[in-house]
Every structure is written in structure tokens, then in C-alpha cells.
Design an enzyme around this catalytic site. Structure first.
Site, PDB file in Angstrom:
ATOM      1  N   HIS A 164      90.958  -1.643 -26.699  1.00 60.16           N
ATOM      2  CA  HIS A 164      90.700  -2.840 -25.931  1.00 60.16           C
ATOM      3  C   HIS A 164      91.571  -3.702 -26.304  1.00 60.16           C
ATOM      4  CE1 HIS A 164      88.344  -3.576 -29.909  1.00 60.16           C
ATOM      5  NE2 HIS A 164      88.881  -4.678 -29.613  1.00 60.16           N
ATOM      6  N   GLU A 168      90.782 -10.070 -39.835  1.00 60.03           N
ATOM      7  CA  GLU A 168      89.351 -10.290 -39.669  1.00 60.03           C
ATOM      8  C   GLU A 168      88.722 -11.242 -40.555  1.00 60.03           C
ATOM      9  OE1 GLU A 168      87.761  -7.067 -36.754  1.00 60.03           O
ATOM     10  OE2 GLU A 168      88.557  -6.233 -38.611  1.00 60.03           O
ATOM     11  N   HIS A 173      95.311  -0.287 -32.952  1.00 58.62           N
ATOM     12  CA  HIS A 173      95.733  -1.734 -32.531  1.00 58.62           C
ATOM     13  C   HIS A 173      96.887  -1.923 -33.077  1.00 58.62           C
ATOM     14  CE1 HIS A 173      91.707  -1.743 -31.096  1.00 58.62           C
ATOM     15  NE2 HIS A 173      91.107  -2.112 -32.185  1.00 58.62           N
ATOM     16  N   LYS A 196      89.553  -6.745 -43.357  1.00 60.14           N
ATOM     17  CA  LYS A 196      88.258  -7.314 -43.153  1.00 60.14           C
ATOM     18  C   LYS A 196      87.893  -8.445 -44.256  1.00 60.14           C
ATOM     19  CE  LYS A 196      86.095  -4.102 -39.987  1.00 60.14           C
ATOM     20  NZ  LYS A 196      86.288  -4.867 -38.852  1.00 60.14           N
ATOM     21  N   LYS A 224      90.330 -15.560 -38.999  1.00 63.25           N
ATOM     22  CA  LYS A 224      90.559 -14.659 -37.866  1.00 63.25           C
ATOM     23  C   LYS A 224      91.769 -14.841 -37.216  1.00 63.25           C
ATOM     24  CE  LYS A 224      87.995 -13.121 -33.509  1.00 63.25           C
ATOM     25  NZ  LYS A 224      88.012 -11.631 -33.718  1.00 63.25           N
TER      26      LYS A 224
HETATM   27  P1  NDP Z   1      75.692   2.206 -30.284  1.00 65.19           P
HETATM   28  O1  NDP Z   1      75.303   3.139 -31.507  1.00 65.19           O
HETATM   29  O2  NDP Z   1      75.234   0.825 -30.424  1.00 65.19           O
HETATM   30  O3  NDP Z   1      75.208   2.857 -28.974  1.00 65.19           O
HETATM   31  C1  NDP Z   1      75.326   4.254 -28.921  1.00 65.19           C
HETATM   32  C2  NDP Z   1      74.648   4.364 -27.358  1.00 65.19           C
HETATM   33  O4  NDP Z   1      74.578   5.865 -27.021  1.00 65.19           O
HETATM   34  C3  NDP Z   1      73.234   3.842 -27.302  1.00 65.19           C
HETATM   35  O5  NDP Z   1      72.974   3.434 -26.034  1.00 65.19           O
HETATM   36  C4  NDP Z   1      72.405   5.305 -27.578  1.00 65.19           C
HETATM   37  O6  NDP Z   1      71.181   5.050 -26.743  1.00 65.19           O
HETATM   38  C5  NDP Z   1      73.197   6.443 -26.825  1.00 65.19           C
HETATM   39  N1  NDP Z   1      72.970   7.509 -27.236  1.00 65.19           N
HETATM   40  C6  NDP Z   1      73.242   8.074 -28.561  1.00 65.19           C
HETATM   41  N2  NDP Z   1      72.955   9.387 -28.787  1.00 65.19           N
HETATM   42  C7  NDP Z   1      72.420   9.867 -27.432  1.00 65.19           C
HETATM   43  C8  NDP Z   1      71.991  11.039 -26.936  1.00 65.19           C
HETATM   44  N3  NDP Z   1      71.800  11.966 -27.720  1.00 65.19           N
HETATM   45  N4  NDP Z   1      71.700  11.145 -25.805  1.00 65.19           N
HETATM   46  C9  NDP Z   1      71.864   9.865 -24.688  1.00 65.19           C
HETATM   47  N5  NDP Z   1      72.190   8.816 -25.323  1.00 65.19           N
HETATM   48  C10 NDP Z   1      72.694   8.778 -26.555  1.00 65.19           C
HETATM   49  O7  NDP Z   1      77.015   2.308 -30.542  1.00 65.19           O
HETATM   50  P2  NDP Z   1      78.226   1.284 -29.851  1.00 65.19           P
HETATM   51  O8  NDP Z   1      77.876   0.901 -28.563  1.00 65.19           O
HETATM   52  O9  NDP Z   1      78.612   0.329 -31.061  1.00 65.19           O
HETATM   53  O10 NDP Z   1      79.678   2.218 -29.608  1.00 65.19           O
HETATM   54  C11 NDP Z   1      79.727   3.317 -28.652  1.00 65.19           C
HETATM   55  C12 NDP Z   1      81.031   3.775 -28.665  1.00 65.19           C
HETATM   56  O11 NDP Z   1      81.960   2.677 -28.244  1.00 65.19           O
HETATM   57  C13 NDP Z   1      81.561   4.274 -30.209  1.00 65.19           C
HETATM   58  O12 NDP Z   1      82.330   5.465 -29.846  1.00 65.19           O
HETATM   59  C14 NDP Z   1      82.390   3.052 -30.524  1.00 65.19           C
HETATM   60  O13 NDP Z   1      82.956   3.614 -31.692  1.00 65.19           O
HETATM   61  C15 NDP Z   1      82.973   2.659 -29.771  1.00 65.19           C
HETATM   62  N6  NDP Z   1      83.265   1.051 -29.669  1.00 65.19           N
HETATM   63  C16 NDP Z   1      82.382  -0.005 -29.714  1.00 65.19           C
HETATM   64  C17 NDP Z   1      82.753  -1.128 -29.883  1.00 65.19           C
HETATM   65  C18 NDP Z   1      81.573  -2.357 -29.944  1.00 65.19           C
HETATM   66  O14 NDP Z   1      81.958  -3.451 -30.011  1.00 65.19           O
HETATM   67  N7  NDP Z   1      80.284  -1.832 -30.222  1.00 65.19           N
HETATM   68  C19 NDP Z   1      83.997  -1.631 -29.958  1.00 65.19           C
HETATM   69  C20 NDP Z   1      85.017  -0.571 -29.639  1.00 65.19           C
HETATM   70  C21 NDP Z   1      84.607   0.838 -29.612  1.00 65.19           C
HETATM   71  P3  NDP Z   1      69.719   5.811 -27.365  1.00 65.19           P
HETATM   72  O15 NDP Z   1      69.517   5.941 -28.691  1.00 65.19           O
HETATM   73  O16 NDP Z   1      68.630   5.017 -26.473  1.00 65.19           O
HETATM   74  O17 NDP Z   1      69.682   7.286 -26.825  1.00 65.19           O
END
Ligand code: NDP
Length: 475
Positions: A182, A220, A244, A329, A334
Site C-alpha cells: 500500500h 512509527e 515498503h 516501531k 510517525k
Molecule cells: P483479520 O484477522 O482482521 O481478518 C481476517 C479475515 O479473514 C476475517 O474477515 C475473517 O473472518 C476471515 N477469515 C479467516 N479465516 C477464514 C476462513 N477459514 N474462512 C473464511 N474467512 C476467514 O486480518 P486483517 O484484516 O488485519 O488482514 C488481512 C490481510 O491483510 C493479512 O494478510 C494482513 O497481513 C494484510 N494487511 C492488513 C492490514 C491492516 O491494516 N489490517 C495492512 C496491510 C496488510 P471470519 O473470522 O469471520 O471468518
């Protein structure tokens, strides 16, 4: 140019007076991981802003997948069609394929599909394979098109990145894969290229003949918060440096591309990564005090939360110019910025030693966040009847002046580009693997130095500079 001909409402939102982009085609955008942090904090708000700005295609359908999708309430100005599935179960994918066909039948998406994998990294490989098997995505699909956005991290090291890329390329062509970093969606990172290649005055001095060294800082203020389990397995090199910092470095140092087309730019960025002198593993590693008490962190953990190191680029342009990279961090501020430090003047003409000492070398600073700003520092005469000099600055700030249009969030730009099929700001397979190869010697660090939260990092990082007769810009 035909693709820039049609004026549309959303061009105002992007604020670009020169480059006008085409409106994306309709599709079903399916966000896997709809209930996760990334979707809630970034993707859905970005889509909402794009919707309000009129940037999205009329027939766009948004679907959301997770185990709890139906109970997730999205506060968006567009409907999100929830699909509850557990992606660890193979039969879920056949149901998904049916649901998507149903959405397509009732809309006008022309069969185009954009899949956003906002999932925990360990769920991604099997999901990709199953999406291919169930026909949700088809390799080579261009009309209608199928594209998949993969979030960072792309792998955990070189081998796992290669495995993930191989797996993705079993079910998709490289042109269908959009690997997100990003940072590349940030306006100032993109402006690095416009600044360098849109102005004739900087390019002649952008090399080892005029530049003493370059500093790249991504600091950060916050600590790892509640992400102890994830971070302890990851560390600062995987989290920040492999992606990054090396991406920013390649924008600062790459050669001029043949054109601004996606692969021309990505070719040059990859060439730059290939020119990095293999790292000898020497770096300053730090861990902020109190890190080991975070829930999920193993006792006695050696995972670094800070790294500072010196990098060389072995090509004609940069021979012998050190690039100092630091990120961490729990620091005092920041700030993400690049500073280019020019050579001192060869001979001081201004009389006394005291005046000459004030003649500091020019510094060009490119602020990425929070201030999106370019500043040049130079020396000027202090008004008066003797010869005295002082440091002054000339600056351009995105927040004011002629280009003060609203700066889009990185994810807005990246979502829009993936909908348009423009891969310029996404990482190509070769660059991802070359970056992993480069950072491998830094992945198993020795015991990191402790530093205080709110400081500028470990003392040894200052020493790294001092030994070379230089100093970091203050945080
Ligand atoms: P979260 O753990 O907050 O969310 C994960 C999502 O995946 C949830 O909606 C969960 O929903 C779903 N999920 C997990 N396992 C399953 C499954 N077996 N079947 C269906 N759905 C599933 O992670 P993030 O949103 O923080 O991050 C997601 C990705 O983005 C990661 O790879 C992270 O490294 C990357 N990322 C995140 C950033 C951020 O700002 N958060 C920034 C940069 C990268 P449920 O449990 O309801 O199934």
C-alpha cells in the site's frame, strides 16, 4: 490518446490536471475477509469514498466472504452481498462459484471478477488453489476478466514467496495478479517518479557525482498493540523492509523507464533491486523496552522491532553512495521520508572559518507521511553589511498551493487501479522474489539492542552514522 478522451466526474476527485484515466468496467468485487480489520478500516471506507466521488462503475457489485459475513454489518453507501463460508472446506468453493454466478445473472457485470484476498496469510495458498479448481477464477481470462489482489505479506521468506507465486501462477497469469504494497498507493511515493522524471533540473545531479548519501526513514510512533502473535513471527525486516523500504528505495534510485507503462516502470524497479550489493547481514537491530511483555510474544523473544542498515547500489549512477535505511516501531514520531544529501561545496569562499562552517551541504527532503512535502535546503546571505550566511528552505506542500485537491487514500488509488487493470503500482513476481533474496541475510538477527519507547531508536544506530562522519536527520 483515446483512453483519456472521455471526461468523467471522478477525474475531479483524483485532482490530476495532466493524466486522466478511464472509468473502470463493471464487475463483481468479492472481498474475502470482509469482517477483518483491513476491510473495515481501509477497503470499505475507500470504496465508500470512491462511490461518493462517482469514481466507480455503475454496475459494480460488491460481495463479502468470511465465516461470519452475514452477521457483519457494513456501513457503506452500497450494498455488500454477504457469503458465509469457511475457506478451509473445499466444498465452500463450489458454493461460492454458484453464488457469484447468481450475482452476475442479476447484475450487469459482464462476467468480470475482481477478488480481494484480505485473509490471514495461512489461508491464502489453499484459497487460491481452490478458487482455480472451482472455476471462480480462470487462468488467462481477459474478456471477461478475472483478477486477484493479494495482500502483503507475499511469503515469509524467499522459499515461501516462490511457493506462493508458483501456486498463484498455476491458477492465474501474472497479468491477473495484483500484489499490494500500500506504500505504492501513496501520492508522494508516486510523485517521486514525477519529480525525478518530469523535471530537467534534478536528473543531472541525481548520481554519485553530486550526492553524498541518501537516508530513508519509516518511523512509527505506535507499538505492536494487540498483534503480538503475528508480529513476533514477522519482525521489522519482513514487515517493513522487504516491501515498503525497498520499494521506496527503488523509486528514488531506479533508472528512467522507456515509458510510464506498468511493465516499463516495473522493469526498471526490478533492475534496481538486482543492482543492490548483496547484503552482508550487518545492521543495527533494536527491540523496544516492554515488547516481550506483549500478549502473544514469546518470552526472551529476539524479534527486532527496529532495524537500521547501510545499502549500496552497484551501478554507474550510484557507485559508492551509501543509502541508509531505518525503520521501527515505538519511536518518538510517525514520519516517513527520503532525504537526499548533496556533496559539500569544494571550496569555501566566505572569509572566516566560522562562516564556512555554517555552509551546510544541500539537502532535498521528500516527506511521505504525515507531511506530503518536498523541501530543498540551501544557503543564502543573511541581509546586512557583512558576509554572513544562513540555511533557508524552499518547499512544496501537497496541503496547499495549486495541487491541493483532496489526497486520495492509498487504498482508494489501488482499488481503482486494479478495477481499471493498471498494474503499475503493484509488485511483480520478480521484484518480490529479488527483495526477499536481498533481505535473507537480515532474517535471523542476533539479540537486538533495547531502546526506550518514544526514543529515536537504539544508540548503536546513531553510531552507524557517526562512524561514517554523518548523522541521521532528527526524528
Ligand atoms: P483479520 O484477522 O482482521 O481478518 C481476517 C479475515 O479473514 C476475517 O474477515 C475473517 O473472518 C476471515 N477469515 C479467516 N479465516 C477464514 C476462513 N477459514 N474462512 C473464511 N474467512 C476467514 O486480518 P486483517 O484484516 O488485519 O488482514 C488481512 C490481510 O491483510 C493479512 O494478510 C494482513 O497481513 C494484510 N494487511 C492488513 C492490514 C491492516 O491494516 N489490517 C495492512 C496491510 C496488510 P471470519 O473470522 O469471520 O471468518
Amino acid at each position: 490518446m483515446e483512453r483519456h478522451a472521455e471526461p468523467t466526474e471522478y477525474q475531479e476527485l483524483e485532482g490530476g490536471p495532466l493524466l486522466k484515466e478511464r472509468r473502470p468496467e463493471p464487475c463483481v468485487l468479492t472481498i474475502f475477509g470482509i469482517s477483518g480489520d483491513l476491510s473495515r478500516e481501509k477497503l470499505l471506507p475507500s470504496l465508500a469514498r470512491l462511490t461518493r466521488g462517482g469514481a466507480l462503475p455503475k454496475g459494480l457489485v460488491v460481495a463479502g466472504v468470511s465465516r461470519s459475513a452475514t452477521s457483519f454489518e457494513a456501513d457503506t453507501p452500497f450494498p455488500v452481498h454477504p457469503i458465509d463460508v469457511d475457506l478451509r472446506e473445499a466444498r465452500s468453493f463450489d458454493r461460492l462459484a454458484t453464488e457469484l454466478r447468481g450475482l452476475e445473472a442479476s447484475g450487469e457485470t459482464q462476467g468480470n471478477r475482481l477478488i480481494y484476498l484480505a485473509l490471514p496469510p495461512d489461508v491464502v495458498p489453499a484459497t487460491l488453489a481452490e478458487l482455480g479448481r472451482a472455476g471462480v477464477i480462470q487462468k488467462g481470462a481477459r474478456r471477461p476478466w478475472h483478477r486477484v489482489i493479494i495482500e502483503k505479506p507475499v511469503g515469509h521468506d524467499l522459499d515461501s514467496a516462490r511457493d506462493l507465486n508458483r501456486l498463484a501462477l498455476d491458477v492465474l497469469d501474472e497479468e491477473q495478479i495484483y500484489r499490494i504494497d500500500h506504500y505504492l498507493g501513496k501520492e508522494t511515493v508516486q510523485n517521486l517518479l514525477v519529480f525525478r522524471f518530469g523535471n530537467a533540473i534534478f536528473e543531472p545531479v541525481w548520481n554519485h557525482r553530486y550526492i553524498d548519501h541518501v537516508q530513508i526513514t519509516v518511523a512509527e510512533e505506535h507499538d505492536i498493540g494487540t498483534r503480538g502473535g503475528f508480529y513476533d513471527q514477522t519482525g521489522v525486516v519482513r514487515d517493513m523492509m522487504q516491501n515498503h523500504l525497498l520499494q521506496i528505495l527503488s523509486h528514488v534510485a531506479m533508472e528512467s523507464p522507456v515509458s510510464f507503462a506498468a511493465d516499463d516502470i516495473r522493469d526498471k524497479k526490478h533492475e534496481l533491486l538486482r543492482s543492490l550489493r548483496p547484503h552482508d547481514g550487518r545492521a543495527v537491530f533494536g527491540q523496544y523496552a516492554g515488547y516481550r511483555e506483549t500478549k502473544g510474544v514469546t518470552p526472551g523473544s529476539k524479534t527486532p522491532t527496529y532495524v537500521a542498515t547501510k545499502v549500496f547500489i552497484d551501478n554507474w549512477r550510484w557507485k559508492g553512495v551509501p543509502f541508509y535505511l531505518r525503520t521501527g516501531k515505538g519511536l518518538s514520531e510517525k514520519v516517513s521520508e527520503v532525504s537526499v544529501h548533496f556533496d559539500p561545496i569544494p571550496h569555501c569562499l566566505f572569509g572566516t572559518e566560522e562562516v564556512c562552517q555554517r555552509v551546510e551541504p544541500n539537502v532535498l527532503t521528500i516527506g511521505i507521511q504525515p507531511e506530503q512535502k518536498i523541501t530543498v535546503q540551501f544557503i543564502a546571505k543573511v541581509p546586512g553589511d557583512d558576509l554572513s550566511v544562513g540555511r533557508v528552505a524552499m518547499s512544496f506542500d501537497y496541503a496547499d498551493g495549486d495541487l491541493s485537491a483532496r489526497i486520495p487514500e492509498a487504498y482508494e488509488r489501488l482499488l481503482l487501479d486494479s478495477l481499471r487493470g493498471d498494474a503499475t503500482l503493484f509488485m511483480r513476481r520478480d521484484a518480490v522474489e529479488t527483495s526477499w533474496k536481498y533481505v535473507e541475510p537480515l532474517l535471523a538477527p542476533s539479540m537486538p539492542d533495547t531502546y526506550e519507547i518514544g526514543s529515536s531508536g537504539p544508540v548503536a544506530a546513531q553510531e552507524l552514522m557517526r562512524k561514517d562522519g554523518r548523522q541521521w536527520r532528527s526524528l
